[in-house]
Scaffold this motif. Structure first.
Motif, PDB file in Angstrom:
ATOM      1  N   TRP A 144       0.854  -1.189   0.000  1.00  0.00           N
ATOM      2  CA  TRP A 144       0.000   0.000   0.000  1.00  0.00           C
ATOM      3  C   TRP A 144       0.893   1.244   0.000  1.00  0.00           C
ATOM      4  O   TRP A 144       1.018   1.940   1.013  1.00  0.00           O
ATOM      5  CB  TRP A 144      -0.904   0.016   1.237  1.00  0.00           C
ATOM      6  N   PRO A 145       1.558   1.548  -1.098  1.00  0.00           N
ATOM      7  CA  PRO A 145       2.536   2.644  -1.105  1.00  0.00           C
ATOM      8  C   PRO A 145       1.947   4.015  -0.764  1.00  0.00           C
ATOM      9  O   PRO A 145       2.660   4.852  -0.201  1.00  0.00           O
ATOM     10  CB  PRO A 145       3.085   2.610  -2.529  1.00  0.00           C
ATOM     11  N   SER A 146       0.697   4.248  -1.086  1.00  0.00           N
ATOM     12  CA  SER A 146       0.099   5.546  -0.733  1.00  0.00           C
ATOM     13  C   SER A 146      -0.012   5.701   0.781  1.00  0.00           C
ATOM     14  O   SER A 146       0.136   6.813   1.313  1.00  0.00           O
ATOM     15  CB  SER A 146      -1.276   5.706  -1.391  1.00  0.00           C
ATOM     16  N   SER A 147      -0.234   4.605   1.486  1.00  0.00           N
ATOM     17  CA  SER A 147      -0.259   4.654   2.952  1.00  0.00           C
ATOM     18  C   SER A 147       1.156   4.852   3.499  1.00  0.00           C
ATOM     19  O   SER A 147       1.347   5.551   4.497  1.00  0.00           O
ATOM     20  CB  SER A 147      -0.867   3.370   3.521  1.00  0.00           C
ATOM     21  N   TRP A 192       2.047   7.880   6.089  1.00  0.00           N
ATOM     22  CA  TRP A 192       2.331   7.633   7.496  1.00  0.00           C
ATOM     23  C   TRP A 192       3.800   7.414   7.818  1.00  0.00           C
ATOM     24  O   TRP A 192       4.190   7.473   8.985  1.00  0.00           O
ATOM     25  CB  TRP A 192       1.487   6.442   7.982  1.00  0.00           C
ATOM     26  N   LEU A 193       4.617   7.159   6.791  1.00  0.00           N
ATOM     27  CA  LEU A 193       6.058   7.009   7.002  1.00  0.00           C
ATOM     28  C   LEU A 193       6.804   7.920   6.023  1.00  0.00           C
ATOM     29  O   LEU A 193       7.535   7.453   5.148  1.00  0.00           O
ATOM     30  CB  LEU A 193       6.505   5.556   6.827  1.00  0.00           C
ATOM     31  N   PRO A 194       6.584   9.213   6.102  1.00  0.00           N
ATOM     32  CA  PRO A 194       7.269  10.116   5.168  1.00  0.00           C
ATOM     33  C   PRO A 194       8.778   9.982   5.301  1.00  0.00           C
ATOM     34  O   PRO A 194       9.325   9.947   6.401  1.00  0.00           O
ATOM     35  CB  PRO A 194       6.790  11.506   5.616  1.00  0.00           C
ATOM     36  N   GLY A 195       9.424   9.841   4.151  1.00  0.00           N
ATOM     37  CA  GLY A 195      10.859   9.598   4.176  1.00  0.00           C
ATOM     38  C   GLY A 195      11.213   8.185   4.554  1.00  0.00           C
ATOM     39  O   GLY A 195      12.389   7.869   4.776  1.00  0.00           O
ATOM     40  N   GLY A 196      10.203   7.321   4.655  1.00  0.00           N
ATOM     41  CA  GLY A 196      10.427   5.920   4.984  1.00  0.00           C
ATOM     42  C   GLY A 196      10.613   5.632   6.448  1.00  0.00           C
ATOM     43  O   GLY A 196      10.991   4.517   6.822  1.00  0.00           O
ATOM     44  N   VAL A 197      10.322   6.602   7.314  1.00  0.00           N
ATOM     45  CA  VAL A 197      10.560   6.437   8.749  1.00  0.00           C
ATOM     46  C   VAL A 197       9.246   6.594   9.520  1.00  0.00           C
ATOM     47  O   VAL A 197       8.533   7.584   9.346  1.00  0.00           O
ATOM     48  CB  VAL A 197      11.585   7.471   9.248  1.00  0.00           C
ATOM     49  N   ALA A 198       8.953   5.620  10.374  1.00  0.00           N
ATOM     50  CA  ALA A 198       7.770   5.712  11.231  1.00  0.00           C
ATOM     51  C   ALA A 198       8.007   6.751  12.322  1.00  0.00           C
ATOM     52  O   ALA A 198       9.145   6.912  12.790  1.00  0.00           O
ATOM     53  CB  ALA A 198       7.446   4.362  11.850  1.00  0.00           C
ATOM     54  N   LEU A 213      -6.339   3.901   9.577  1.00  0.00           N
ATOM     55  CA  LEU A 213      -5.205   3.957   8.661  1.00  0.00           C
ATOM     56  C   LEU A 213      -4.773   2.575   8.196  1.00  0.00           C
ATOM     57  O   LEU A 213      -4.116   2.427   7.159  1.00  0.00           O
ATOM     58  CB  LEU A 213      -4.033   4.710   9.300  1.00  0.00           C
ATOM     59  N   GLN A 214      -5.167   1.531   8.940  1.00  0.00           N
ATOM     60  CA  GLN A 214      -4.789   0.168   8.579  1.00  0.00           C
ATOM     61  C   GLN A 214      -5.918  -0.608   7.911  1.00  0.00           C
ATOM     62  O   GLN A 214      -5.821  -1.804   7.705  1.00  0.00           O
ATOM     63  CB  GLN A 214      -4.288  -0.605   9.801  1.00  0.00           C
ATOM     64  N   SER A 215      -7.020   0.063   7.546  1.00  0.00           N
ATOM     65  CA  SER A 215      -8.149  -0.673   6.974  1.00  0.00           C
ATOM     66  C   SER A 215      -8.044  -0.826   5.467  1.00  0.00           C
ATOM     67  O   SER A 215      -8.465  -1.842   4.909  1.00  0.00           O
ATOM     68  CB  SER A 215      -9.472   0.011   7.340  1.00  0.00           C
ATOM     69  N   SER A 216      -7.500   0.187   4.778  1.00  0.00           N
ATOM     70  CA  SER A 216      -7.329   0.125   3.332  1.00  0.00           C
ATOM     71  C   SER A 216      -6.332   1.202   2.930  1.00  0.00           C
ATOM     72  O   SER A 216      -5.996   2.074   3.738  1.00  0.00           O
ATOM     73  CB  SER A 216      -8.676   0.317   2.617  1.00  0.00           C
ATOM     74  N   ILE A 231      -6.189   7.136   0.123  1.00  0.00           N
ATOM     75  CA  ILE A 231      -6.536   7.667  -1.198  1.00  0.00           C
ATOM     76  C   ILE A 231      -5.546   8.779  -1.531  1.00  0.00           C
ATOM     77  O   ILE A 231      -5.473   9.781  -0.811  1.00  0.00           O
ATOM     78  CB  ILE A 231      -7.973   8.221  -1.221  1.00  0.00           C
ATOM     79  N   PRO A 232      -4.759   8.646  -2.586  1.00  0.00           N
ATOM     80  CA  PRO A 232      -3.771   9.676  -2.903  1.00  0.00           C
ATOM     81  C   PRO A 232      -4.409  11.064  -3.039  1.00  0.00           C
ATOM     82  O   PRO A 232      -5.462  11.220  -3.670  1.00  0.00           O
ATOM     83  CB  PRO A 232      -3.197   9.203  -4.244  1.00  0.00           C
ATOM     84  N   GLY A 233      -3.787  12.034  -2.412  1.00  0.00           N
ATOM     85  CA  GLY A 233      -4.265  13.408  -2.488  1.00  0.00           C
ATOM     86  C   GLY A 233      -5.325  13.777  -1.488  1.00  0.00           C
ATOM     87  O   GLY A 233      -5.599  14.965  -1.292  1.00  0.00           O
ATOM     88  N   LEU A 234      -5.930  12.797  -0.817  1.00  0.00           N
ATOM     89  CA  LEU A 234      -6.995  13.094   0.142  1.00  0.00           C
ATOM     90  C   LEU A 234      -6.535  12.947   1.586  1.00  0.00           C
ATOM     91  O   LEU A 234      -7.108  13.560   2.481  1.00  0.00           O
ATOM     92  CB  LEU A 234      -8.211  12.198  -0.104  1.00  0.00           C
ATOM     93  N   GLY A 235      -5.562  12.075   1.837  1.00  0.00           N
ATOM     94  CA  GLY A 235      -5.044  11.932   3.188  1.00  0.00           C
ATOM     95  C   GLY A 235      -5.851  11.028   4.091  1.00  0.00           C
ATOM     96  O   GLY A 235      -5.624  11.002   5.302  1.00  0.00           O
ATOM     97  N   PHE A 236      -6.787  10.280   3.550  1.00  0.00           N
ATOM     98  CA  PHE A 236      -7.538   9.320   4.359  1.00  0.00           C
ATOM     99  C   PHE A 236      -7.860   8.091   3.531  1.00  0.00           C
ATOM    100  O   PHE A 236      -7.712   8.098   2.301  1.00  0.00           O
ATOM    101  CB  PHE A 236      -8.815   9.950   4.943  1.00  0.00           C
ATOM    102  N   CYS A 237      -8.308   7.051   4.232  1.00  0.00           N
ATOM    103  CA  CYS A 237      -8.637   5.794   3.563  1.00  0.00           C
ATOM    104  C   CYS A 237     -10.099   5.449   3.801  1.00  0.00           C
ATOM    105  O   CYS A 237     -10.818   6.149   4.518  1.00  0.00           O
ATOM    106  CB  CYS A 237      -7.726   4.678   4.046  1.00  0.00           C
TER     107      CYS A 237
END
Length: 595
Positions: free
Chosen positions: A166-169, A173-179, A427-430, A433-439
């Motif tokens: 899920w790369p959009s997630s 949630w891990l900008p720069g690859g860091v939690a 955040l872990q359900s799906s 959505i790119p550009g919206l910031g939620f799932c």
């Protein structure tokens, strides 16, 4: 009864707000101070919780609310539980190789209802503007907030999965690859931008109601729906089934949705009338449990003793067994509530509560429903796993997570009351959505892929949600709102709280702080739909003598550490106008505020 409490019961006359996060409660109080009423405050609190507890709820989720409007003089239910999309048929899911709906991913998604529910509450019951209630949520999404350790742990545990599947997630949630580290400042600029655009489009209209309706249109028939549809048209993502699937939700499904208001279901108990949502939720199980316990002298029992726990657990087993066989969306199935809540039915069922723990799932017999009961029980025998009970939303196959939902209770000086349990769109359900910031949500996992059941998957049908806020009236006057996160445990913990409050004269904080327990005897509503016959989870603070007494009665007791079970909040209003509020100390984040 006097008991130890971790904090005082909050008292005042101006207003009280209690929720599962201290910042959200403070925001709700700010809205009351600005001249808003309980409904305005609830909306602002709920929207902020989408930012503060994104692992427990989000804009793509759902909610039921029980409200009392002083102006209308009545208790009502706001249903913002979205139904299954038009393409959500059993045949389609079977063709995807599924026998049970996964607990995450795109096939688990129904129409998101939360945004429309909040806007309906604001428009028809509030008095402040959309900007007033939305700005706090935008602030925290833009400027950031100290992320809870559980949010950080959830993100960290899912980091590899997000990166690979899920790369959009992962980007969100891990900008720069860091939690994020616990308590680090976390922002969600894409969500803030989404809300800012909704607000700008709304404020292009003249008049408060027109602006709120424009905000609804922007989500369900405007740019938000367009972004969702564009993503879903191409996305094929991994889910708990171990395979990749595409969504069935479309822009047409979103365009046709609207939250609505309906009457509550009520039951009278020892001078109180308890109001719950209908059988499209699990809410009636609390009323059925009360009907069973009305014939038992609960007031004579130690509220922390083995007799009390045993009778409550055995009553819950019977009520939840009926949930499995009879509950569902009443617009699609006939739910015999007149029988299930009748004195005669309760009297007969009460005889099944014996001196030892039952290991059976025992629904009651309702004339004309024998075939339905037989079919349901046969299906449960095939699907209910007994190796591990999962009573909270899933991703447990990837990362430990506890909690699943948030809750808000508000009362203002006029006596308006709100009890609302938002959830879904974690955040872990799906994927985000790119550009919206939620799932989107995963509520479809509560449907069965078997024909002819009250909870069989059908287009347009509401899933039987576990979300279940409560409102109680004393001698016909609304006096109490309460609720909790916790999936299938919600009505279990609420029942214990209410019985202690009614029979043992505890104040709200005492009733919340007392040790808690719940049963995992009946099938979970969440994937993979497991159960553990006879199992009780109880806090060790009950004491070894009580827990061993329960074992001697045949209960299988799992001991939980003190202060780990339940996330209750509650607010009350005395006949003279004195307001009360309380919140659980468990997880050290819920707070009640007021003055």
């Amino acid at each position: 009864m006097s008991a130890f409490t971790t904090r005082p019961e909050v008292l005042g006359r101006f207003g009280v707000v209690t929720s599962t996060h201290w910042i959200a409660s403070a925001v709700g109080m700010k809205i009351l101070e600005q001249g808003g009423n309980a409904f305005d405050a609830a909306v602002a609190t709920g929207l902020v919780l989408q930012v503060l507890e994104p692992h427990l709820n989000g804009p793509g989720g759902d909610l039921p609310a029980i409200i009392y409007s002083k102006a209308k003089g009545k208790v009502e239910v706001i249903c913002a539980q979205g139904p299954a999309p038009a393409g959500a048929t059993i045949d389609h899911y079977k063709a995807e190789g599924l026998d049970v709906i996964p607990g995450d991913g795109l096939l688990a998604t129904v129409i998101p209802g939360a945004w429309d529910g909040w806007m309906l509450m604001l428009r028809d019951y509030g008095r402040l503007s959309l900007r007033d209630v939305l700005e706090p949520a935008i602030f925290y999404a833009e400027k950031g907030h100290p992320v809870l350790p559980r949010v950080a742990a959830t993100i960290a545990g899912l980091g590899d999965f997000f990166r690979d599947e899920w790369p959009s997630s992962h980007d969100t949630w891990l900008p720069g690859g860091v939690a994020p580290d616990p308590w680090a400042n976390v922002t969600n600029p894409a969500l803030a931008a989404t809300w800012r655009r909704i607000l700008a489009e709304a404020e292009a209209k003249q008049g408060r109601e027109a602006q709120i309706d424009a905000a609804r249109d922007a989500f369900y028939r405007g740019f938000v729906a367009e972004e969702i549809a564009n993503f879903l048209a191409k996305a094929e993502v991994m889910d708990a089934s171990g395979a990749r699937h595409r969504a069935v939700l479309t822009a047409d499904d979103l365009a046709g949705y609207a939250a609505h208001v309906e009457d509550p279901l009520t039951y009278d108990y020892h001078g109180w009338t308890v109001a719950k949502c209908g059988p499209w939720t699990q809410g009636p199980v609390l009323l059925q449990a009360l009907s069973l316990l009305k014939g038992v002298d609960m007031g004579a029992m130690d509220p922390n003793g083995a007799d009390f726990i045993h009778h409550v657990v055995e009553a819950k087993k019977l009520a939840y067994a009926d949930r499995e066989v009879y509950y569902g969306d009443p617009e699609f199935t006939n739910v015999p509530l007149d029988v299930l809540l009748s004195d005669g039915y309760a009297d007969a069922r009460r005889q099944l509560i014996g001196t030892s723990a039952s290991m059976e799932l025992r629904p009651g017999s309702v004339p004309g429903f024998d075939d339905q009961a037989e079919k349901t029980m046969a299906m449960l025998g095939a699907f209910s796993r007994t190796d591990e009970a999962v009573y909270e939303p899933t991703m447990a196959h990837l990362s430990e997570k506890k909690g699943d939902t948030v809750h808000v209770d508000v009362i203002d000086s006029d006596g308006n009351m709100v009890s609302v349990t938002p959830s879904g769109g974690w955040l872990q359900s799906s994927p985000t959505i790119p550009g919206l910031g939620f799932c989107l949500n995963s509520r479809a996992q509560m449907f069965w892929l078997e024909q002819g059941l009250p909870t069989s998957l059908e287009p347009g049908k509401r899933p039987r949600t576990t979300l279940t806020p409560s409102l109680a009236m004393k001698d016909g006057v609304p006096q109490l709102v309460f609720g909790t996160p916790g999936g299938d445990q919600q009505d279990q913990w609420q029942l214990v709280f209410f019985l202690r409050y009614v029979h043992h004269k505890m104040n709200l904080q005492e009733a919340i702080d007392a040790p808690l327990f719940h049963s995992s005897h009946f099938p979970s509503s969440f994937y993979p739909r497991s159960r553990q016959p006879g199992m009780i989870m109880a806090e060790k603070s009950f004491g070894a003598d009580v827990l061993n007494d329960l074992r001697a009665r045949g209960h299988l007791v799992t001991e939980a550490d003190p202060w780990t079970v339940g996330r209750l909040t509650a607010a009350g209003r005395d006949p003279d106008g004195l307001l009360r509020a309380a919140a659980t100390p468990r997880l050290m984040q819920a707070y009640a505020v007021g003055r």
